[in-house]
Design an enzyme around this catalytic site. Sequence first.
Site, PDB file in Angstrom:
ATOM      1  N   ILE A  22       0.829  -1.208   0.000  1.00 47.67           N
ATOM      2  CA  ILE A  22       0.000   0.000   0.000  1.00 47.67           C
ATOM      3  C   ILE A  22       0.860   1.252   0.000  1.00 47.67           C
ATOM      4  O   ILE A  22       0.636   2.177  -0.775  1.00 47.67           O
ATOM      5  CB  ILE A  22      -0.940   0.009   1.221  1.00 47.67           C
ATOM      6  CG1 ILE A  22      -1.884  -1.197   1.182  1.00 47.67           C
ATOM      7  CG2 ILE A  22      -1.731   1.307   1.276  1.00 47.67           C
ATOM      8  CD1 ILE A  22      -2.745  -1.326   2.431  1.00 47.67           C
ATOM      9  N   GLY A  25       7.070   4.013   3.998  1.00 45.61           N
ATOM     10  CA  GLY A  25       7.454   5.153   4.825  1.00 45.61           C
ATOM     11  C   GLY A  25       8.895   5.058   5.255  1.00 45.61           C
ATOM     12  O   GLY A  25       9.639   4.162   4.835  1.00 45.61           O
ATOM     13  N   THR A  29       6.944  -0.445   5.819  1.00 41.90           N
ATOM     14  CA  THR A  29       6.106  -0.582   4.630  1.00 41.90           C
ATOM     15  C   THR A  29       4.758  -1.143   5.061  1.00 41.90           C
ATOM     16  O   THR A  29       4.702  -2.019   5.918  1.00 41.90           O
ATOM     17  CB  THR A  29       6.759  -1.523   3.604  1.00 41.90           C
ATOM     18  OG1 THR A  29       8.048  -1.020   3.270  1.00 41.90           O
ATOM     19  CG2 THR A  29       5.922  -1.646   2.347  1.00 41.90           C
ATOM     20  N   LYS A  45       1.768  -3.589   8.887  1.00 39.85           N
ATOM     21  CA  LYS A  45       2.860  -2.623   8.836  1.00 39.85           C
ATOM     22  C   LYS A  45       4.144  -3.351   9.222  1.00 39.85           C
ATOM     23  O   LYS A  45       4.278  -3.824  10.345  1.00 39.85           O
ATOM     24  CB  LYS A  45       2.577  -1.473   9.795  1.00 39.85           C
ATOM     25  CG  LYS A  45       3.602  -0.361   9.765  1.00 39.85           C
ATOM     26  CD  LYS A  45       3.145   0.780  10.673  1.00 39.85           C
ATOM     27  CE  LYS A  45       4.094   1.960  10.629  1.00 39.85           C
ATOM     28  NZ  LYS A  45       3.624   3.057  11.506  1.00 39.85           N
ATOM     29  N   ASP A 139       3.304  13.462  15.699  1.00 35.23           N
ATOM     30  CA  ASP A 139       3.587  13.468  14.259  1.00 35.23           C
ATOM     31  C   ASP A 139       2.302  13.660  13.470  1.00 35.23           C
ATOM     32  O   ASP A 139       2.056  12.970  12.490  1.00 35.23           O
ATOM     33  CB  ASP A 139       4.280  12.164  13.851  1.00 35.23           C
ATOM     34  CG  ASP A 139       4.925  12.274  12.469  1.00 35.23           C
ATOM     35  OD1 ASP A 139       5.041  11.231  11.792  1.00 35.23           O
ATOM     36  OD2 ASP A 139       5.282  13.386  12.055  1.00 35.23           O
TER      37      ASP A 139
END
Length: 650
Positions: A22, A25, A29, A45, A139
């Site tokens: 998808i 980062g 991933t 993730k 964040d």
Amino acid sequence: MTLQDPLVGQVLDGRYRVDARIAVGGMATVYRAVDTRLDRILAVKVMHPSLATDATFVERFIREAKSVARLSHPNVVGVFDQGSDGAYVYLAMEYVAGCTLRDVLRERGALQPRAALDILEPVLAALGAAHRAGFVHRDMKPENVLIGDDGRVKVADFGLVRAVGTHTNTSTGGVLGTVSYLAPEQVAHGTADTRADVYACGIVLYEMLTGAKPHTGGTPAQVLYQHLNEDVPAPSAAVPGLARALDGLVATATARDPEARPYDAVALLALARQARTALSDEQLDAVPPGARAGAPAGAGPEDRTSVIPRAVATPVPARSAADDAHLLNRTSRLEMPPPGPPAAEARAGAEGARPGRLDGRRGLFAVVTALLLIVGIGAGVWYINSGQFTRVPPLLGKTEAQAGKRLSEAGLDVRGVEQAFSDSYPRGQVMASDPAQGERIRGNGSVTLIVSRGPEMVKVPDVKGGTLAEARQKLKEQGLQPGLVTKAFSEEVPRGRVISTDPAAGSERKPDTAVAILVSRGAPVEVPDVVGKSVADATAELADAGLEAEVSSEPVFSVEEKDTIAKQSPGGGAEVGEGDRIRLTVSKGPQLVEVPDVEGLSEDKAVAELEAAGFEVEVQRWFFGDTVWDQSVDGGDEAPKGSTITIKVR
């Protein structure tokens, strides 16, 4: 690109079948996967394998799982599982079919105020739940706001989450987060609390309203400099005609001084809803000049939001008990004006005019008189019923001085100022008024302001020297939550008794704050080495040192004699607390195995064969050769497994 990913098509940890990639980062991933055990689609993730060897990154990754798993909120992406499979460390999370807020901004540019608030409110509700649970996201940015195809808004990626009140500096001195959304205190000191998330949400709101970030530059350093030295500009400067209430909301959330911001996301959510109520439908649905097409076909009055359906509900965080008490004590009382006099009836009569003739001047005078009478009566009725009344202007979230000025401009006075605790409004802000804002009041009337004292604070009790159970009970009685329990050596505090708390005794904290407890392990004791001794002798020696022996019920083969101690844990020389248990394993005696014949072999082959048979090897060199010419135990004989075989090489 997907076909080149080695995980796609694999079953992770024997359970999660990875179907597609998808997103990628900086730390991990994200894949779409199927839970083969429960037959459901989810997101997995997976930390980049290059980072999985770094204990700091793994700790942060696992912290995300544990933190988010504690949050049960419809606007937070749920975490179902955490684990590892070889080099892959992963989280199994809720799968949200849709897009990110970043995708929406790229496609549409600036959003209508209604759409921006419809996205902001559930984001604040999610962060509010995290803040009230004791966590800071750190964040917040459009990439971490997911908008589902069903219209739900969810906050994701709590990978930088930390507990409120803990030290949040990075170990390397670097700043975590994304530079465009960092609060000034994160830039200057590397620290963050709930107000850092509030600042980031203010930046996100500005970006939704204008389609651009408030601070830009050619390098990250230039952006960081602006965070520290420049206020976020008003959105209306970029989008003319934007409501002033939205300018105020952005300015409050992005104040450079953390003390001037709402304390947490719950307080900002209250201000966002207050701003919404102050806007008309025309202001909410105003199309920004830079907006691009993207509203769904057929959107009409019942679905004005081009991003989120109106049917989507935003959870309302509970008000504090103090807020409710003052609102109940100040239930609005509508002050009814006295009834006006009955309307006069205008009558016209003939003044004896001769038949067929009307005196024009007298007729005109009669008509004018009747009209003036009607207007005068109407004006009197208006004055009695409405003209002498006004409405209390918006005051919530203002400082006492700002509220006094606003009342003065409306022709009203401040009757008095009261104070009360509030979890929703920062200290010094108006949390309520009597009469309430928007309520009718006589034009020269007065208003009582109720100003927030901030969250009600409680003192951490002194629990030093008490038992852990006693400490937990005292914390609960004070309205605090017992937190993480750790242990440490202490020469002064007996084993099992409390050494200290964090925050320290006497500190003031909000109710329900978690308090960490440090418990004594007793004085440090060096563990004696009892390997090779009988069970009785080993137990007695440990007891003399103030330690307890725990003998394993399953003996093992060992080079030690039968019924003696084969191994111990912790080992001899280690430091433990007084009263700790030392686990002892009893020997079944040596296990005899046949010794391989290695004479005539090279040194490397001889060592390999002996070690494969379970022996330690000692090499003695004679001259400069590489061939074994003698071994301490002849080949074919038996020797205890684990014993040492000496070989001579020349």
